[in-house]
Design an enzyme around this catalytic site. Structure first.
Site, PDB file in Angstrom:
ATOM      1  CB  CYS A  46      -0.931  -0.023   1.213  1.00 36.72           C
ATOM      2  SG  CYS A  46      -2.171   1.272   1.146  1.00 36.72           S
ATOM      3  CB  THR A  61     -29.540  -3.681   7.111  1.00 33.66           C
ATOM      4  OG1 THR A  61     -29.007  -2.880   8.178  1.00 33.66           O
ATOM      5  CG2 THR A  61     -30.330  -2.805   6.174  1.00 33.66           C
TER       6      THR A  61
HETATM    7  C1  LIG Z   1     -24.171  -2.201   4.291  1.00 34.86           C
HETATM    8  C2  LIG Z   1     -25.467  -1.526   4.100  1.00 34.86           C
HETATM    9  C3  LIG Z   1     -26.392  -2.304   3.295  1.00 34.86           C
HETATM   10  C4  LIG Z   1     -26.041  -1.109   5.426  1.00 34.86           C
HETATM   11  C5  LIG Z   1     -27.341  -0.367   5.375  1.00 34.86           C
HETATM   12  N1  LIG Z   1     -27.316   0.772   4.505  1.00 34.86           N
HETATM   13  C6  LIG Z   1     -27.745   0.043   6.772  1.00 34.86           C
HETATM   14  O1  LIG Z   1     -27.966   1.194   7.009  1.00 34.86           O
HETATM   15  O2  LIG Z   1     -27.865  -0.754   7.636  1.00 34.86           O
END
Ligand SMILES: CC(C)C[C@H](N)C(=O)O
Length: 420
Positions: A84, A326
């Protein structure tokens, strides 16, 4: 400049002023213009950025066992392991600014033996942390004069810069000006072959809903098989990675044994020498955190806050959809990263990883973790086409933190065994 850029800049500067606590060193501004790229990219997630900067500044500038020139040189060694040059250049400058001996920049042959002796654990932690064992610690402390406090400081710097290199390559920061830039005299080959999404975002959300309604229980044996199968199905990811041109790094003088790279977990399983690391037996929360705090001031608190933020952060969005839970998707990413380093969470159903992470996403995550130098800017642009830019950065933050935690878990477990 667009309004969104202005908003981003103001959050970045707010985050910076809030963590000024660790930055107030006379006449010293650690954030030279080169670091702007990292700050701007992380600036999509200001709460995380603040915690990142606190840790980064603390390990380079705060109280700690190592002198400043050592800290920067260790950072150079770590970043060089992943070729890097972006991070190496910044750390070289800082090394010189803080009184480092310019002769050391000619390479490991010109540094004190003590510093050079770190080469072995730098290599192991970067690529195969499961190989680290007590004898490495004994050698460093007995033969090379490292105190445990110094060694733990060095380990934290190594892990921090290995994983920061993952972030830098994963987000295309290293060759931002030219996505096809030749790296170290060779052209990168895209890791992601066909980038047509295999699973569309609406399908993915449907799968998450179905999984959360399910109440299946599996036998211990079935759970183990599911863990082992996560990576087994994707052996081709490694084959593709090994096809990527071997690069002759211009940073070879800061490392030794350049051929030593990541080895796939599955192949390790075949030899049976290195058992899975079970988080139930040694976890960050119950073990690593307190040990690192004990040996290196309060760095455990900073790391803990940063890990928690990266693990729990959510905006409840997914590729333009709002109010989405999520957590299953994020947990699958985190646990998949630990899985490629042979770390298993016993209470997790690894079948979910294969249901929620499409193959190209796994290829991208695995490459960013294990072979960051092979990830091209175009990979970032092409992966997860339906997701927002900030969501891809979010995934890279998880890669950075889960990888760092994995390295530290292996290292701290060995240090603990050594102290028994
Ligand atoms: C990694 C993403 C899909 C996370 C999603 N935008 C969230 O707010 O949890």
């Amino acid at each position: 400049m667009f309004t969104s850029d202005l908003t981003k800049l103001s959050v970045v500067s707010r985050a910076l002023s809030q963590c000024g606590h660790f930055m107030l060193t006379e006449g010293y501004n650690p954030w030279d213009s080169k670091l702007e790229r990292i700050k701007n990219t992380m600036g999509d997630h200001p709460d995380y950025l603040k915690l990142f900067l606190s840790t980064h500044n603390f390990i380079l500038r705060g109280d700690g066992a190592l002198p400043w020139d050592y800290r920067h040189y260790i950072a150079i060694m770590a970043a060089a392991r992943h070729q890097c040059d972006y991070l190496v250049d910044i750390q070289k400058e800082m090394f010189l600014e803080h009184g480092g001996d310019s002769a050391w920049l000619q390479g490991l042959d010109c540094v004190p033996d003590k510093l050079r002796s770190l080469n072995e654990i730098n290599k192991i932690l970067a690529h195969r942390p499961w190989l680290l064992c007590k004898s490495h610690i004994i050698r460093l402390t007995k033969e090379s004069n490292w105190s445990l406090a110094e060694l733990v400081h060095a380990i934290v710097i190594l892990a921090h810069f290995h994983s920061l290199a993952s972030f830098v390559f994963g987000c295309g920061i290293n060759d931002q000006d030219d996505p096809d830039a030749p790296v170290n005299n060779s052209k990168k080959i895209l890791i992601l072959g066909n980038v047509e999404p295999e699973v569309r975002v609406d399908q993915l959300m449907e799968r998450m809903r179905t999984l959360s309604q399910r109440e299946e229980e599996f036998s211990v044996e079935e759970q183990t098989q599911r863990f082992l199968r996560v990576d087994h199905r994707d052996q081709t990811i490694d084959i593709e990675n090994s096809r990527v041109l071997k690069q002759t790094s211009g940073l070879g003088h800061f490392i030794e044994d350049t051929e030593f790279t990541y080895q796939d977990f599955q192949r390790r399983g075949e030899t049976g020498d290195f058992p899975t690391f079970r988080v139930q037996d040694y976890s960050w929360e119950d073990h690593g955190y307190s040990l690192v705090n004990r040996l290196y001031n309060d760095v455990g608190n900073l790391l803990d806050a940063k890990f928690k933020k990266a693990y729990n952060m959510t905006y409840y969005t997914m590729g333009g959809n709002k109010d989405v839970d999520t957590s299953r998707f994020r947990r699958a990413i985190w646990n998949y990263i630990h899985c490629v380093f042979g770390i298993r969470h016993d209470d997790y159903d690894y079948g979910e990883v294969n249901q929620l992470l499409e193959r190209s996403l796994k290829a991208y995550i695995k490459s960013t973790c294990c072979y960051p130098e092979r990830v091209a800017t175009r990979d970032f642009a092409q992966v997860l086409a339906e997701f927002e830019h900030s969501e891809k950065v979010h995934i890279n933050l998880m890669v950075q933190e889960a990888r760092m935690q994995a390295e530290l878990l292996y290292a701290l477990r060995v240090v603990m065994n050594h102290m028994k």
